[in-house]
Enzyme design. Structure first.
Site, PDB file in Angstrom:
ATOM      1  N   CYS A   1       0.834  -1.180   0.000  1.00 39.41           N
ATOM      2  CA  CYS A   1       0.000   0.000   0.000  1.00 39.41           C
ATOM      3  C   CYS A   1       0.876   1.240   0.000  1.00 39.41           C
ATOM      4  O   CYS A   1       2.063   1.183  -0.272  1.00 39.41           O
ATOM      5  CB  CYS A   1      -0.904  -0.005   1.236  1.00 39.41           C
ATOM      6  SG  CYS A   1      -1.807  -1.545   1.501  1.00 39.41           S
TER       7      CYS A   1
ATOM      8  N   ASP B   1      -2.657  -8.949   7.934  1.00 38.89           N
ATOM      9  CA  ASP B   1      -1.368  -9.170   8.589  1.00 38.89           C
ATOM     10  C   ASP B   1      -0.896  -7.917   9.322  1.00 38.89           C
ATOM     11  O   ASP B   1      -0.165  -7.993  10.314  1.00 38.89           O
ATOM     12  CB  ASP B   1      -0.317  -9.588   7.555  1.00 38.89           C
ATOM     13  CG  ASP B   1      -0.127  -8.547   6.455  1.00 38.89           C
ATOM     14  OD1 ASP B   1      -1.138  -8.079   5.907  1.00 38.89           O
ATOM     15  OD2 ASP B   1       1.021  -8.203   6.145  1.00 38.89           O
TER      16      ASP B   1
ATOM     17  N   ILE C   1      10.832 -10.660 -19.556  1.00 40.52           N
ATOM     18  CA  ILE C   1      11.120  -9.531 -20.431  1.00 40.52           C
ATOM     19  C   ILE C   1      12.057  -9.986 -21.543  1.00 40.52           C
ATOM     20  O   ILE C   1      13.055 -10.658 -21.289  1.00 40.52           O
ATOM     21  CB  ILE C   1      11.776  -8.376 -19.650  1.00 40.52           C
ATOM     22  CG1 ILE C   1      10.788  -7.770 -18.643  1.00 40.52           C
ATOM     23  CG2 ILE C   1      12.301  -7.298 -20.593  1.00 40.52           C
ATOM     24  CD1 ILE C   1      11.416  -6.759 -17.707  1.00 40.52           C
TER      25      ILE C   1
END
Length: 669
Positions: free
Chosen positions: A2, A104, A299
């Site tokens: 976050c 958590d 990639i």
């Protein structure tokens, strides 16, 4: 994963503006698009906000932060993941604790109230940055994980501590006025940062393995910086002496445990997969314990010399993974250069950062939020060619001179593409680093060796200001002598890299910032601190055996890896530099015309326009050798990055951008 933000006022009666808190969350909406929250109770002089990316406990209401617990005594916001939290939660529940969510994150305030912060940190396993305010103690803690996987920035302005997960979050506060720092500018141009610093004056980072304890007393802040963990290589005579097989089994056991913990999520988990032993090991272990095929993201570059997709494909076939290859060309890389700098908030030497941003975007487009990655393996097991060079030069007593010279030739030949970047073109010695470490580690030499170029690139006024500044001295001052004295030369080289380039480069523009730009969580299993502490005990000659790097890891993963990969030397993963292809070079020149023209350089007052023109001319000259071109390519990328920092954060009003973003999202309070 976050984004967190907050404001801590010097006096409890100072009101914390709700809309500013929300704006700070809005400017980093990319870190947490699933939800947001804020908390600023009256009469406390403290507020936090949070942008949420839901990975554990997807319930929109239960997982919302900041947590405001225990009658309002604790305000807490967290960015990252804690592993093994179910066990801790179970133990706390058995002792009578009540949890409001299945997140958590909520274990931290409960542990803190029982144990205090110092003991709480010993129980936390994972990648994290968090803020905890204790109203009873009138104290704010800002804490960052052991390796700096998750970012956390802060500044002090007009009687307030302002903090957040990104620099732009801090700059979203209207009283924080952005300014490029002169020393920070110098370090942007040479790639290697002084730990704890940024490109912006007065904006600091909480260093990895550290916490800030900010006590409020009589309208003043008492700020104490505390180290709670560091990479502690044992003094050679104290290192345990086990047989080779014991170390091999120990690495396998610890890495498997780290991978299994990081597969825990309430959303699908994939893996990044290059052609290196690191990501291949992660995929192999994840596939072995997963009940369904793992999605592997690779990639691919449009230059065969730099492309590893074919080896990655062999590993994907061997494990039964579902491989997803993203092919990248110059158009994609340079068209997204400016956007990448907005997210990295620092310059980049190579468009690999852009490639990784494009990959995280692709991962989100196919509905994945979480991937396991291989970062940290080279740091723990001495994988970089610079470590081998230092081992040959400083760490092998009695080594046959002829054999050493042969290994050196092989090393330089196999890494000739990266001389001037991953390996020094010429030896560079910093007296200050020599005095602290005993030698100047090869990993720093390519970047410190750019110092003369960087000085010539500085605007004359800044050049005069920094006339007596020595970057090696500034870096050396931040290295803890307690973790260098008496250590083996290879331990020292790895420690210096971990404290500088790992956090300042690989985990920043190569990790969190370009991953979270697209709301994607990357989990580097090798940087599990239990594995790291075990790896530190492994003798240097098992990390590098002869001319073979990461020997103990290779042996631990031997049964999982294709033969070609097991036998292959380390190949640095980077995008093709602009000078290797005329189309790329023209794209780079186009970006200079848009953001770093002579007039723009002159107006910004940061970079000497005449010397930029000279470097451009050198780069186009056939008389410039390949290693010099690699170095100049990196420096030009840094110059462009500096001007983009100026464009994004100085010329624009970030606080207004943050408010506009909040309005667009409907986050108006």
């Amino acid at each position: 994963m976050c984004g967190i933000a907050g404001i801590f006022a010097a006096r409890p009666e100072q009101e914390v503006d709700s809309q500013v808190l929300v704006n700070m969350a809005a400017i980093m909406h990319h870190r947490g698009p699933d939800n947001y929250g804020y908390c600023n109770p009256a009469g406390v002089g403290m507020g936090m906000s949070h942008a949420r990316l839901s990975i554990i406990d997807l319930n929109e209401n239960r997982g919302r932060q900041p947590f405001f617990l225990h009658g309002g005594q604790i305000i807490f916001a967290h960015n990252g993941e804690f592993y093994d939290y179910q066990r801790l939660r179970g133990e706390l529940t058995a002792e009578g604790e009540h949890f409001e969510s299945k997140s958590d994150s909520e274990i931290v305030p409960h542990l803190y109230l029982r144990l205090g912060m110092e003991k709480t940190l010993t129980h936390l396993r994972g990648e994290f940055a968090f803020a905890l305010f204790d109203e009873q103690q009138d104290c704010l803690y800002l804490v960052r994980d052991r390796f700096g996987i998750k970012p956390l920035y802060w500044t002090e302005v007009n009687g307030q501590i302002v903090f957040g997960s990104e620099v732009k979050t801090v700059l979203a506060h209207p009283e924080v006025k952005p300014q490029i720092d002169s020393q920070g500018l110098f370090h942007q141009l040479i790639q290697v940062m002084v730990p704890g610093t940024t490109a912006f004056k007065g904006v600091n980072q909480v260093e990895p393995g550290h916490m800030l304890k900010i006590q409020r007393r009589d309208g003043q802040f008492e700020i104490e910086t505390c180290k709670y963990w560091d990479m502690d290589f044992p003094i050679p005579e104290n290192r345990p002496r086990l047989d080779d097989e014991s170390y091999i089994q120990g690495v396998r056991r610890h890495l498997l445990d780290a991978v299994q913990l990081r597969l825990n999520a309430d959303v699908p988990v994939g893996c990044y997969l290059s052609g290196g032993i690191d990501s291949c090991s992660i995929l192999g272990l994840a596939s072995a314990v997963s009940q369904s095929p793992i999605r592997a993201f690779t990639i691919s570059f449009d230059n065969d010399e730099y492309d590893e997709a074919s080896i990655a494909t062999e590993m994907a076939h061997a494990t039964g993974a579902e491989q997803d290859i993203l092919k990248l060309n110059a158009d994609l890389l340079y068209d997204n250069f400016a956007r990448t700098i907005w997210h990295t908030e620092r310059t980049i030497y190579n468009t690999l950062a852009v490639a990784k941003l494009m990959m995280s975007q692709h991962v989100r487009h196919v509905d994945y939020k979480v991937v396991l990655t291989g970062e940290g393996s080279d740091e723990l097991f001495a994988g970089y060619p610079a470590f081998r060079k230092d081992m040959f030069l400083h760490g092998m007593e009695g080594l046959d001179k002829q054999q050493a010279e042969e290994w050196q030739r092989t090393l330089m030949e196999s890494n000739k593409l990266f001389q001037g970047a991953m390996l020094p073109k010429d030896e560079y010695v910093s007296d200050s680093i020599n005095a602290k470490v005993g030698f100047t580690p090869s990993c720093l030499q390519p970047w410190l060796g750019c110092s003369d170029l960087a000085r010539q690139l500085l605007h004359p006024a800044i050049r005069d200001e920094l006339s007596g500044y020595e970057p090696g001295e500034a870096i050396a001052e931040r290295l803890d002598d307690n973790y260098l004295q008496g250590r083996h030369p290879l331990d020292k080289a790895q420690y210096v890299w971990i404290k500088t380039m790992l956090e300042g480069q690989i985990l920043t523009w190569g990790g969190d910032r370009v991953d979270m730009a697209n709301s994607m969580e990357a989990r580097p299993a090798f940087l599990d601190h239990h594995l790291a502490e075990y790896a530190a005990t492994i003798p240097p000659e098992l990390r590098i055996r002869g001319s073979k790097e990461k020997y103990v890891l290779r042996e631990a993963m031997k049964g999982l890896l294709p033969t070609v990969l097991y036998e292959r030397q380390k190949f640095a993963f980077m995008a093709p530099p602009a000078h290797t292809d005329d189309k790329k070079w023209q794209k780079l020149k186009g970006l200079f015309a848009r953001y770093a023209s002579p007039a723009q350089l002159q107006e910004a007052g940061l970079i000497d326009a005449d010397f930029v023109a000279e470097l451009m001319s050198r780069q186009e000259s056939s008389a410039t050798d390949a290693a010099d071109k690699v170095q100049i390519d990196a420096v030009l990328n840094h110059v462009l990055g500096v001007m983009l920092l100026h464009h994004h954060f100085i010329q624009q009003d970030v606080s207004q951008l943050a408010y506009d973003r909040a309005q667009q999202l409907g986050w108006v309070v």
